[in-house]
Design a protein around this motif. Structure first.
Motif, PDB file in Angstrom:
ATOM      1  N   SER A   1      16.879 -38.196  32.449  1.00 40.94           N
ATOM      2  CA  SER A   1      16.005 -37.755  33.597  1.00 40.94           C
ATOM      3  C   SER A   1      16.516 -36.765  34.651  1.00 40.94           C
ATOM      4  N   ALA A   2      18.017 -36.306  34.457  1.00 43.45           N
ATOM      5  CA  ALA A   2      18.629 -35.316  35.141  1.00 43.45           C
ATOM      6  C   ALA A   2      18.341 -34.090  34.783  1.00 43.45           C
ATOM      7  N   ALA A   3      17.629 -33.765  33.817  1.00 49.74           N
ATOM      8  CA  ALA A   3      17.306 -32.409  33.016  1.00 49.74           C
ATOM      9  C   ALA A   3      17.154 -31.295  34.328  1.00 49.74           C
ATOM     10  N   PRO A   4      15.987 -31.793  35.277  1.00 45.47           N
ATOM     11  CA  PRO A   4      15.847 -30.512  36.080  1.00 45.47           C
ATOM     12  C   PRO A   4      17.059 -30.072  37.102  1.00 45.47           C
ATOM     13  N   PHE A   5      17.980 -30.800  36.958  1.00 50.69           N
ATOM     14  CA  PHE A   5      18.958 -30.517  37.984  1.00 50.69           C
ATOM     15  C   PHE A   5      20.204 -29.582  37.058  1.00 50.69           C
ATOM     16  N   TRP A   6      20.125 -29.746  35.790  1.00 48.90           N
ATOM     17  CA  TRP A   6      21.079 -29.034  34.849  1.00 48.90           C
ATOM     18  C   TRP A   6      21.567 -27.499  35.115  1.00 48.90           C
ATOM     19  N   HIS A   7      20.199 -26.912  35.390  1.00 49.51           N
ATOM     20  CA  HIS A   7      20.553 -25.478  35.465  1.00 49.51           C
ATOM     21  C   HIS A   7      20.855 -24.988  36.844  1.00 49.51           C
ATOM     22  N   SER A   8      21.351 -25.694  37.658  1.00 49.11           N
ATOM     23  CA  SER A   8      21.875 -24.956  38.800  1.00 49.11           C
ATOM     24  C   SER A   8      23.047 -24.004  38.324  1.00 49.11           C
ATOM     25  N   ILE A   9      23.055 -22.779  39.126  1.00 46.58           N
ATOM     26  CA  ILE A   9      23.791 -21.643  38.850  1.00 46.58           C
ATOM     27  C   ILE A   9      25.060 -21.472  39.958  1.00 46.58           C
ATOM     28  N   GLY A  10      25.874 -20.745  39.435  1.00 50.22           N
ATOM     29  CA  GLY A  10      26.784 -20.270  40.256  1.00 50.22           C
ATOM     30  C   GLY A  10      27.982 -21.355  40.668  1.00 50.22           C
ATOM     31  N   GLN A  11      27.856 -22.380  40.033  1.00 51.28           N
ATOM     32  CA  GLN A  11      28.754 -23.745  40.240  1.00 51.28           C
ATOM     33  C   GLN A  11      30.053 -23.817  39.261  1.00 51.28           C
ATOM     34  N   HIS A  12      31.092 -24.049  39.722  1.00 57.11           N
ATOM     35  CA  HIS A  12      32.106 -24.377  38.853  1.00 57.11           C
ATOM     36  C   HIS A  12      33.072 -25.678  39.328  1.00 57.11           C
ATOM     37  N   GLY A  13      34.007 -25.987  38.678  1.00 57.04           N
ATOM     38  CA  GLY A  13      34.878 -27.132  38.928  1.00 57.04           C
ATOM     39  C   GLY A  13      34.035 -28.293  39.306  1.00 57.04           C
ATOM     40  N   TYR A  14      34.473 -29.074  40.156  1.00 54.59           N
ATOM     41  CA  TYR A  14      34.215 -30.387  40.466  1.00 54.59           C
ATOM     42  C   TYR A  14      32.537 -30.611  40.601  1.00 54.59           C
ATOM     43  N   LEU A  15      31.922 -29.641  41.364  1.00 55.28           N
ATOM     44  CA  LEU A  15      30.362 -29.821  41.255  1.00 55.28           C
ATOM     45  C   LEU A  15      29.780 -29.620  39.977  1.00 55.28           C
ATOM     46  N   ARG A  16      30.094 -28.500  39.217  1.00 56.29           N
ATOM     47  CA  ARG A  16      29.824 -28.328  37.994  1.00 56.29           C
ATOM     48  C   ARG A  16      30.027 -29.645  37.149  1.00 56.29           C
ATOM     49  N   ALA A  17      31.208 -30.063  37.234  1.00 55.83           N
ATOM     50  CA  ALA A  17      31.419 -31.167  36.292  1.00 55.83           C
ATOM     51  C   ALA A  17      30.335 -32.464  36.736  1.00 55.83           C
ATOM     52  N   ARG A  18      30.133 -32.663  38.082  1.00 57.85           N
ATOM     53  CA  ARG A  18      28.975 -33.505  38.179  1.00 57.85           C
ATOM     54  C   ARG A  18      27.645 -33.185  37.852  1.00 57.85           C
ATOM     55  N   LEU A  19      27.443 -32.146  37.779  1.00 52.30           N
ATOM     56  CA  LEU A  19      26.195 -31.598  37.346  1.00 52.30           C
ATOM     57  C   LEU A  19      25.894 -31.702  35.752  1.00 52.30           C
ATOM     58  N   ASP A  20      27.035 -31.416  34.999  1.00 56.87           N
ATOM     59  CA  ASP A  20      27.026 -31.331  33.461  1.00 56.87           C
ATOM     60  C   ASP A  20      27.254 -32.842  32.975  1.00 56.87           C
ATOM     61  N   TYR A  21      27.670 -33.958  34.045  1.00 52.38           N
ATOM     62  CA  TYR A  21      27.873 -35.134  33.298  1.00 52.38           C
ATOM     63  C   TYR A  21      26.672 -35.786  32.572  1.00 52.38           C
TER      64      TYR A  21
ATOM     65  N   ALA B   1      33.769 -41.245  32.662  1.00 52.41           N
ATOM     66  CA  ALA B   1      33.284 -39.961  31.558  1.00 52.41           C
ATOM     67  C   ALA B   1      34.114 -40.545  30.156  1.00 52.41           C
ATOM     68  N   LEU B   2      35.199 -40.899  30.160  1.00 53.05           N
ATOM     69  CA  LEU B   2      36.108 -41.421  29.127  1.00 53.05           C
ATOM     70  C   LEU B   2      35.300 -42.342  28.371  1.00 53.05           C
ATOM     71  N   ALA B   3      34.688 -43.251  28.951  1.00 50.19           N
ATOM     72  CA  ALA B   3      34.206 -44.317  28.514  1.00 50.19           C
ATOM     73  C   ALA B   3      32.877 -43.956  27.798  1.00 50.19           C
ATOM     74  N   GLU B   4      32.169 -43.023  28.287  1.00 50.62           N
ATOM     75  CA  GLU B   4      30.991 -42.470  27.842  1.00 50.62           C
ATOM     76  C   GLU B   4      31.236 -41.621  26.498  1.00 50.62           C
ATOM     77  N   LEU B   5      32.361 -40.866  26.758  1.00 42.87           N
ATOM     78  CA  LEU B   5      32.773 -40.202  25.569  1.00 42.87           C
ATOM     79  C   LEU B   5      33.123 -40.896  24.388  1.00 42.87           C
ATOM     80  N   ALA B   6      33.976 -42.006  24.548  1.00 38.31           N
ATOM     81  CA  ALA B   6      34.132 -43.049  23.741  1.00 38.31           C
ATOM     82  C   ALA B   6      32.973 -43.563  23.040  1.00 38.31           C
ATOM     83  N   ALA B   7      31.817 -43.645  23.752  1.00 35.76           N
ATOM     84  CA  ALA B   7      30.713 -44.215  23.060  1.00 35.76           C
ATOM     85  C   ALA B   7      30.076 -43.213  22.086  1.00 35.76           C
ATOM     86  N   LEU B   8      30.183 -41.844  22.511  1.00 36.71           N
ATOM     87  CA  LEU B   8      29.723 -40.702  21.859  1.00 36.71           C
ATOM     88  C   LEU B   8      30.400 -40.728  20.467  1.00 36.71           C
ATOM     89  N   HIS B   9      31.629 -40.802  20.547  1.00 37.47           N
ATOM     90  CA  HIS B   9      32.547 -40.666  19.104  1.00 37.47           C
ATOM     91  C   HIS B   9      32.258 -42.243  18.319  1.00 37.47           C
TER      92      HIS B   9
END
Length: 582
Positions: free
Chosen positions: A427-447, A478-486
């Motif tokens: 459901s967060a897809a509309p937020f994914w394409h915010s541009i010009g961000q990096h670091g911590y805020l980019r990580a929150r968007l990419d999670y 994030a690590l717990a979700e990564l473990a679930a993906l693996h």
């Protein structure tokens, strides 16, 4: 009155003279402060300020961290110390406690009642009735002690006996009279206020202005005043014992020598900068990925805030703590401050929901959605969404977070990240394409994008970004979700490695109970025998030695170890972490 013996010298500093006639009272106060059955000590009577200073010195030498409270200033620093600082014994030292504003006194006493801090407070008899405090009254000093003190202050001047009689058992009035006699030999009588006013009348305009500034700010770092005030004037004020310099863990600060001087000046606090400007500054640091700077700035502003500005600065600090994943600390801070600010209710609900507290969520009352400011739009949506999730209504949580958001990256990142944390990543897809961000805020968007698209590499990068920023709770999720993906991809060793790393993080201190952390509990634990074998392997025993000790075959030991390696994400014995199997 007229003196017959001129030439009285200025008094020696109080610490150089020492304290006289209070041996029994000091011993009783020390005993009470170490008595865990009570919360602190209330001191009344004559000379209480000097006694407080003596006790503060003693307590600091016995492992206490001293936090002075002067007219409400220092209270926010105290809150930061007990809630955000390292665990330590804290003693709040409060002179003229009866002059504290009602809200300030209640906040301090709440900290005391919760056992977060001990207190020694000076004030009139009957201060804070009903509180669990030991009480010590200081009677006027006897004639012998007063004469001895007067002789010490004046260098054994012949006028010492007369000054001691005029002071009527009050050490503070005696010091002021000695000062007055040194400057104005013809004027040695009067009340403490009258004596102080005579001393102030002898200041020139620059010295009076400097003293007014110090009184208005309460206390501040010495380098600040050295930039604002002529150094010569500071020296004159210190020599006349109108101001004093106090060493603190963060450096030297300047304050009035005692509260009677402030009363004579009629000091009023100077206004503080807008808290909205501070919110912009701190949020800007967070957006830039300068997490530690943002938290330090928010903490510093809150620590320096007086009663009038504490709520606004507390909102900023609590918002930063929540955004950083320090849920328990944010909740404790929010519960200490009054309920008359709707912003507190918003943030308290968000914290309570992430702590998994259904009762607090049910009791939480939020202001209307339209009452939220632009700064709190995301916080309001997040709070309502977490509350809905705790009630089991994920559809409402999705609707709240996907509603039209303020056009700020901070808002979009908060909403997108929360959708991912609640298991609503797609459901967060509309937020994914915010541009010009990096670091911590980019990580929150990419999670949420990494979870929804099953992108293990992106999710691993997000986890690293959170951990680098110090957001350990978000990193663990994030690590717990990564473990679930693996695990879904059949890569059990990688899954176990991610789980192991997440479990090594001290996220239990955050107090959070979130869907991401729940994944950690779902990983297959070591069996009793596997744990026993791993513990022996970590000590350096070989497989045959372990088999001999446990009375089983070497093949059985090999099987136990291989299953443990898979669960722990280890390639072999050399990868077993210290303490594995505990």
């Amino acid at each position: 009155m007229n003196t017959t013996t001129p030439g009285i010298p200025r008094p020696l500093p109080a610490r150089a003279v020492g304290i006289l006639g209070r041996t029994a009272e000091l011993g009783r106060i020390r005993a009470l402060l170490t008595d865990r059955r009570i919360d602190g000590v209330a001191v009344s009577g004559v000379g209480r300020s000097r006694v407080l200073a003596e006790i503060a010195d003693w307590a600091q030498g016995h492992g206490f961290r001293i936090e002075p409270i002067i007219g409400g200033r220092g209270l926010s620093t105290l809150v930061c110390t007990v809630l955000l600082g390292p665990a330590t014994r804290v003693l709040a030292v409060v002179d003229d406690a009866h002059l504290l504003a009602e809200a300030d006194a209640e906040l301090l006493l709440e900290l005391v009642r919760q056992g977060l801090v001990r207190v020694i407070a000076a004030g009139p008899d009957g201060l804070w009735p009903g509180e669990n405090l030991g009480r010590v009254d200081l009677p006027p000093l006897g004639a012998t002690d007063m004469i001895e003190l007067a002789r010490a202050l004046t260098g054994d001047h012949p006028a010492a006996r007369r000054l001691a009689q005029l002071a009527q058992g009050s050490p503070r009035l005696l010091r002021e009279l000695v000062h007055l006699a040194a400057d104005h030999p013809a004027d040695q009588g009067g009340s403490l206020t009258e004596v102080i006013e005579l001393r102030l009348a002898g200041l020139d305009a620059a010295q009076r202005q400097a003293l007014d500034l110090i009184a208005a700010t309460g206390f501040a770092p010495l380098p600040v005043f050295e930039r604002l005030v002529d150094r010569h004037d500071l020296i004159i004020l210190a020599e006349q014992e109108l101001i004093t310099a106090v060493e603190t863990p963060t450096g030297w600060r300047v304050e009035l020598a005692h509260t009677g001087i402030g009363a004579a000046l009629g000091a009023t606090p100077v206004p503080e900068p807008s808290t909205e400007d501070d919110q912009d500054h701190v949020t800007g640091l967070m957006c830039a990925g300068r997490i530690e700077e943002a938290l330090a700035a928010a903490t510093e502003r809150f620590a320096a805030a007086d009663a009038a500005h504490r709520s606004g600065h507390g909102v900023i600090l609590a918002s930063m703590l929540l955004a950083h994943g320090q849920i328990r600390r944010a909740h404790d801070l929010l519960c200490l401050l009054p309920d008359d600010d709707p912003r507190w209710a918003i943030l308290r609900l968000a914290a309570a929901a992430q702590l998994g507290d259904p009762a607090a969520v049910a009791a939480g009352a939020l202001p209307p959605a339209e009452a939220a400011t632009a700064h709190l739009a995301a916080s309001t949506a997040v709070a309502r969404a977490w509350a809905a999730a705790v009630r089991g209504d994920l559809d409402q949580a999705r609707d709240l977070l996907c509603a039209k958001a303020e056009d700020t990256t901070w808002d979009r990142a908060a909403r997108a990240h929360t959708l991912g944390r609640l298991g609503l990543a797609r459901s967060a897809a509309p937020f994914w394409h915010s541009i010009g961000q990096h670091g911590y805020l980019r990580a929150r968007l990419d999670y949420s994008r990494a979870i929804a698209t099953a992108d293990a590499d992106l999710l691993a990068a997000v986890a690293e970004q959170f951990l680098t920023a110090g957001a350990l709770l978000y990193g663990a999720e994030a690590l717990a979700e990564l473990a679930a993906l693996h695990q879904r991809a059949g890569q059990s060793r990688k899954a176990a490695a991610a789980i192991r790393r997440a479990r090594m993080l001290p996220v239990r201190h955050s107090g959070a109970r979130t869907p991401g952390l729940a994944l950690l509990a779902q990983n297959e634990p070591l069996s009793t025998r596997e744990s026993e074998v791993v513990r022996l392997a970590v000590t350096g025993l070989t497989d045959p030695q372990i088999a001999l000790r446990l009375g089983v075959s070497v093949r059985t030991i090999n099987n136990h170890l291989h299953r443990a390696y898979r669960k722990l994400g280890c390639a072999g014995r050399a990868d077993l972490p210290p303490g594995a199997g505990q």
